[in-house]
Design a protein around this motif. Sequence first.
Motif, PDB file in Angstrom:
ATOM      1  N   ARG A 291       0.835  -1.184   0.000  1.00 53.77           N
ATOM      2  CA  ARG A 291       0.000   0.000   0.000  1.00 53.77           C
ATOM      3  C   ARG A 291       0.882   1.250   0.000  1.00 53.77           C
ATOM      4  NH1 ARG A 291      -4.059   0.675   4.633  1.00 53.77           N
ATOM      5  NH2 ARG A 291      -4.678  -1.411   4.064  1.00 53.77           N
ATOM      6  N   LEU A 292       0.406   2.273  -0.704  1.00 52.71           N
ATOM      7  CA  LEU A 292       1.096   3.568  -0.698  1.00 52.71           C
ATOM      8  C   LEU A 292       0.569   4.351   0.488  1.00 52.71           C
ATOM      9  CD1 LEU A 292       3.079   5.300  -2.426  1.00 52.71           C
ATOM     10  CD2 LEU A 292       1.065   6.275  -3.542  1.00 52.71           C
ATOM     11  N   VAL A 293       1.461   4.704   1.419  1.00 56.67           N
ATOM     12  CA  VAL A 293       1.014   5.384   2.636  1.00 56.67           C
ATOM     13  C   VAL A 293       1.720   6.727   2.816  1.00 56.67           C
ATOM     14  CG1 VAL A 293       0.360   3.279   3.892  1.00 56.67           C
ATOM     15  CG2 VAL A 293       2.726   4.109   4.022  1.00 56.67           C
ATOM     16  N   ASN A 294       1.038   7.627   3.497  1.00 56.34           N
ATOM     17  CA  ASN A 294       1.665   8.892   3.907  1.00 56.34           C
ATOM     18  C   ASN A 294       2.564   8.612   5.099  1.00 56.34           C
ATOM     19  OD1 ASN A 294       0.153  10.623   2.136  1.00 56.34           O
ATOM     20  ND2 ASN A 294      -1.606  10.415   3.503  1.00 56.34           N
ATOM     21  N   VAL A 295       3.763   9.162   5.070  1.00 56.08           N
ATOM     22  CA  VAL A 295       4.647   9.042   6.239  1.00 56.08           C
ATOM     23  C   VAL A 295       5.203  10.419   6.606  1.00 56.08           C
ATOM     24  CG1 VAL A 295       5.384   6.657   5.804  1.00 56.08           C
ATOM     25  CG2 VAL A 295       6.697   8.536   4.782  1.00 56.08           C
ATOM     26  N   THR A 296       5.481  10.599   7.878  1.00 53.30           N
ATOM     27  CA  THR A 296       6.287  11.751   8.274  1.00 53.30           C
ATOM     28  C   THR A 296       7.734  11.288   8.260  1.00 53.30           C
ATOM     29  OG1 THR A 296       6.017  11.124  10.588  1.00 53.30           O
ATOM     30  CG2 THR A 296       4.497  12.780   9.730  1.00 53.30           C
ATOM     31  N   LEU A 297       8.646  12.223   8.037  1.00 51.93           N
ATOM     32  CA  LEU A 297      10.071  11.885   7.957  1.00 51.93           C
ATOM     33  C   LEU A 297      10.843  12.773   8.915  1.00 51.93           C
ATOM     34  CD1 LEU A 297      10.222  11.644   4.075  1.00 51.93           C
ATOM     35  CD2 LEU A 297      10.638   9.738   5.651  1.00 51.93           C
ATOM     36  N   ASP A 298      11.463  12.141   9.913  1.00 51.86           N
ATOM     37  CA  ASP A 298      12.247  12.905  10.883  1.00 51.86           C
ATOM     38  C   ASP A 298      13.729  12.697  10.635  1.00 51.86           C
ATOM     39  OD1 ASP A 298      10.115  14.055  12.450  1.00 51.86           O
ATOM     40  OD2 ASP A 298       9.660  11.980  13.019  1.00 51.86           O
ATOM     41  N   GLY A 299      14.489  13.774  10.736  1.00 55.94           N
ATOM     42  CA  GLY A 299      15.933  13.731  10.481  1.00 55.94           C
ATOM     43  C   GLY A 299      16.284  14.745   9.407  1.00 55.94           C
ATOM     44  N   GLU A 300      17.559  14.892   9.178  1.00 50.13           N
ATOM     45  CA  GLU A 300      18.058  15.872   8.190  1.00 50.13           C
ATOM     46  C   GLU A 300      17.850  15.310   6.786  1.00 50.13           C
ATOM     47  OE1 GLU A 300      19.146  19.567   7.653  1.00 50.13           O
ATOM     48  OE2 GLU A 300      19.163  18.693   9.681  1.00 50.13           O
ATOM     49  N   MET A 301      16.871  15.846   6.065  1.00 49.97           N
ATOM     50  CA  MET A 301      16.464  15.224   4.790  1.00 49.97           C
ATOM     51  C   MET A 301      17.189  15.834   3.590  1.00 49.97           C
ATOM     52  SD  MET A 301      12.618  14.628   3.320  1.00 49.97           S
ATOM     53  CE  MET A 301      12.323  16.087   2.340  1.00 49.97           C
ATOM     54  N   PRO A 302      17.922  14.998   2.838  1.00 49.57           N
ATOM     55  CA  PRO A 302      18.522  15.519   1.600  1.00 49.57           C
ATOM     56  C   PRO A 302      17.463  15.622   0.495  1.00 49.57           C
ATOM     57  CG  PRO A 302      19.107  13.204   1.880  1.00 49.57           C
ATOM     58  CD  PRO A 302      18.228  13.583   3.051  1.00 49.57           C
ATOM     59  N   ARG A 303      17.835  16.212  -0.640  1.00 48.77           N
ATOM     60  CA  ARG A 303      16.915  16.299  -1.759  1.00 48.77           C
ATOM     61  C   ARG A 303      16.638  14.892  -2.291  1.00 48.77           C
ATOM     62  NH1 ARG A 303      15.940  18.976  -6.638  1.00 48.77           N
ATOM     63  NH2 ARG A 303      17.483  17.691  -7.683  1.00 48.77           N
ATOM     64  N   ASN A 332       8.621  17.382   7.371  1.00 53.75           N
ATOM     65  CA  ASN A 332       8.817  16.642   6.129  1.00 53.75           C
ATOM     66  C   ASN A 332       7.892  15.432   6.072  1.00 53.75           C
ATOM     67  OD1 ASN A 332      10.827  18.436   5.362  1.00 53.75           O
ATOM     68  ND2 ASN A 332      12.429  17.235   6.389  1.00 53.75           N
ATOM     69  N   VAL A 333       7.383  15.203   4.869  1.00 55.17           N
ATOM     70  CA  VAL A 333       6.469  14.070   4.667  1.00 55.17           C
ATOM     71  C   VAL A 333       6.885  13.341   3.390  1.00 55.17           C
ATOM     72  CG1 VAL A 333       4.494  15.129   5.831  1.00 55.17           C
ATOM     73  CG2 VAL A 333       4.803  15.475   3.367  1.00 55.17           C
ATOM     74  N   GLY A 334       6.378  12.117   3.256  1.00 54.28           N
ATOM     75  CA  GLY A 334       6.698  11.357   2.058  1.00 54.28           C
ATOM     76  C   GLY A 334       5.617  10.339   1.768  1.00 54.28           C
ATOM     77  N   LEU A 335       5.825   9.617   0.685  1.00 55.76           N
ATOM     78  CA  LEU A 335       4.928   8.529   0.308  1.00 55.76           C
ATOM     79  C   LEU A 335       5.757   7.257   0.255  1.00 55.76           C
ATOM     80  CD1 LEU A 335       2.998  10.308  -2.572  1.00 55.76           C
ATOM     81  CD2 LEU A 335       2.260   9.957  -0.215  1.00 55.76           C
ATOM     82  N   THR A 347       3.331   2.834  12.506  1.00 58.53           N
ATOM     83  CA  THR A 347       4.460   1.951  12.182  1.00 58.53           C
ATOM     84  C   THR A 347       5.662   2.806  11.776  1.00 58.53           C
ATOM     85  OG1 THR A 347       2.883   0.339  11.333  1.00 58.53           O
ATOM     86  CG2 THR A 347       5.188  -0.014  10.741  1.00 58.53           C
ATOM     87  N   THR A 348       6.836   2.440  12.264  1.00 54.69           N
ATOM     88  CA  THR A 348       8.025   3.231  11.909  1.00 54.69           C
ATOM     89  C   THR A 348       9.015   2.386  11.107  1.00 54.69           C
ATOM     90  OG1 THR A 348       9.130   2.673  13.971  1.00 54.69           O
ATOM     91  CG2 THR A 348       7.843   4.723  13.945  1.00 54.69           C
ATOM     92  N   PHE A 349       9.794   3.076  10.269  1.00 56.86           N
ATOM     93  CA  PHE A 349      10.863   2.447   9.490  1.00 56.86           C
ATOM     94  C   PHE A 349      12.107   3.313   9.584  1.00 56.86           C
ATOM     95  CE2 PHE A 349       6.905   2.457   6.887  1.00 56.86           C
ATOM     96  CZ  PHE A 349       6.522   1.133   7.104  1.00 56.86           C
ATOM     97  N   ALA A 350      13.250   2.650   9.400  1.00 52.31           N
ATOM     98  CA  ALA A 350      14.502   3.395   9.210  1.00 52.31           C
ATOM     99  C   ALA A 350      14.683   3.571   7.712  1.00 52.31           C
ATOM    100  CB  ALA A 350      15.665   2.605   9.789  1.00 52.31           C
ATOM    101  N   VAL A 351      14.912   4.799   7.290  1.00 54.29           N
ATOM    102  CA  VAL A 351      15.011   5.088   5.860  1.00 54.29           C
ATOM    103  C   VAL A 351      16.435   5.499   5.518  1.00 54.29           C
ATOM    104  CG1 VAL A 351      14.174   6.579   3.996  1.00 54.29           C
ATOM    105  CG2 VAL A 351      12.598   5.795   5.788  1.00 54.29           C
ATOM    106  N   ASP A 352      17.021   4.807   4.547  1.00 60.58           N
ATOM    107  CA  ASP A 352      18.354   5.177   4.065  1.00 60.58           C
ATOM    108  C   ASP A 352      18.190   6.207   2.953  1.00 60.58           C
ATOM    109  OD1 ASP A 352      20.855   5.465   3.054  1.00 60.58           O
ATOM    110  OD2 ASP A 352      21.095   3.387   2.411  1.00 60.58           O
ATOM    111  N   ALA A 353      18.320   7.482   3.330  1.00 61.32           N
ATOM    112  CA  ALA A 353      18.074   8.587   2.409  1.00 61.32           C
ATOM    113  C   ALA A 353      19.399   9.055   1.818  1.00 61.32           C
ATOM    114  CB  ALA A 353      17.356   9.723   3.131  1.00 61.32           C
ATOM    115  N   LEU A 358      16.817   8.495   8.174  1.00 58.25           N
ATOM    116  CA  LEU A 358      15.602   9.184   8.613  1.00 58.25           C
ATOM    117  C   LEU A 358      14.676   8.176   9.281  1.00 58.25           C
ATOM    118  CD1 LEU A 358      14.751  11.159   5.309  1.00 58.25           C
ATOM    119  CD2 LEU A 358      16.243  11.879   7.185  1.00 58.25           C
ATOM    120  N   THR A 359      13.782   8.671  10.106  1.00 61.34           N
ATOM    121  CA  THR A 359      12.740   7.815  10.667  1.00 61.34           C
ATOM    122  C   THR A 359      11.416   8.165  10.006  1.00 61.34           C
ATOM    123  OG1 THR A 359      13.903   7.712  12.767  1.00 61.34           O
ATOM    124  CG2 THR A 359      11.575   7.061  12.780  1.00 61.34           C
TER     125      THR A 359
END
Length: 371
Positions: A291-303, A332-335, A347-353, A358-359
Amino acid sequence: MTGLVFGPRVRKSPFFDATVTAGATSFTIYNHMFMPTSYGDPIGEYERVKTGVSLWDVAAERQVEIVGPDATAVAQLVSARRLTDLRVGRARYAPMCDYDGCLINDPIALRLEENRWWFSIADSDMVHWVKGIAGAGGFDAHGFEPDVSPLAIQGPKADEVIRALFGNELVESLGFFHHRPVDLDGIPMVICRSGWSRQGGVELFLTDSTKGQTLWDRVMEAGAPFGIAAGAPHQMERIESGLLSYASDTDPDTDPIEAGLGAYVNLDDDFDFVGKQALIARHADPSTRRRLVNVTLDGEMPRPEHPWEAHSGGVFVGQVRTATHSPKLGRNVGLALVPVACAEAGTTFAVDADGATLTATVMDTRFGTSL
Ligand code: THG
């Protein structure tokens, strides 16, 4: 600085020169065509579409016309949503699937005549698809890309500009997703109350590409008292508004239900469409799907230049496809495209940006609705 080459192979919009003169600072390539994405002031452009009025060159949203005695049969066969009951002069958002049930485009279908349609497409080569389906099926229908170039006027003050250009009757009578042909002192077009924002407005489907500059100038002139300026489909606004960006938010294996377009897919209806059986089979056990979900993104977000991998407990779960700052939420938010089991709010994930971690936290708003 790295740049794009403006050669003849990638097509130019009839508004191209006007957008360069207006100060376009970046372009993307969409349907083999240059499309402006910004004029250098993202926040100002966001504010303008939210509170004023903005003019967008969206000529890259090409039309695929289907015409002929079997045009409606072909239009229905390539669309996952019922179209046969759509009235002439109306439009409908209608996802298209391939034979595997995967999303291959999410156009707006406009019914121009009983057996004449435009599919106002997202970024994939639907003209070949439509010709192939019509030809292989032996349908008496012709598919081609006509000389049609949409120009969007978007924002809460768009109606004032339309009133100045076309008069009050048109503004009052044109409902959402209604369209009709209009002529502005010899500039031919179809006007439709549509556009890729949730701030109101119309799209002018110019049907004579030699008149691009003239139309652009007329709209700018009529809009000047309302503070109109050039803008572009806006990443922040559209993510806050829950509008899908095909191929940005989706990968080649995404089906329309995963993409949040289930409301626009008629699986239980009695008509057939390409991909219907595959789609039913894909969702026989919904727990296996994403499923495509809205997420918030915490941390220093690059482009965000690539999809970012999301992990849970060190295990790969999916991708953050798109990310942006949300002025509305002040964060910051994402899909993210993740398994249904990981799509629960909270639900949380670790994101390799691209090297930064990012969380991501799944939001409790369903994608497709406004944040
Ligand atoms: N305008 C035109 N062509 C387009 C787009 C557009 N082609 C590509 C792309 N945008 C297609 N994507 C969308 C996504 C959502 C909507 C329109 C185009 C949209 N949806 C309505 C909503 O979500 O409220 C639903 C409409 C319905 O109920 O049928 O407006 O922007 N010309």
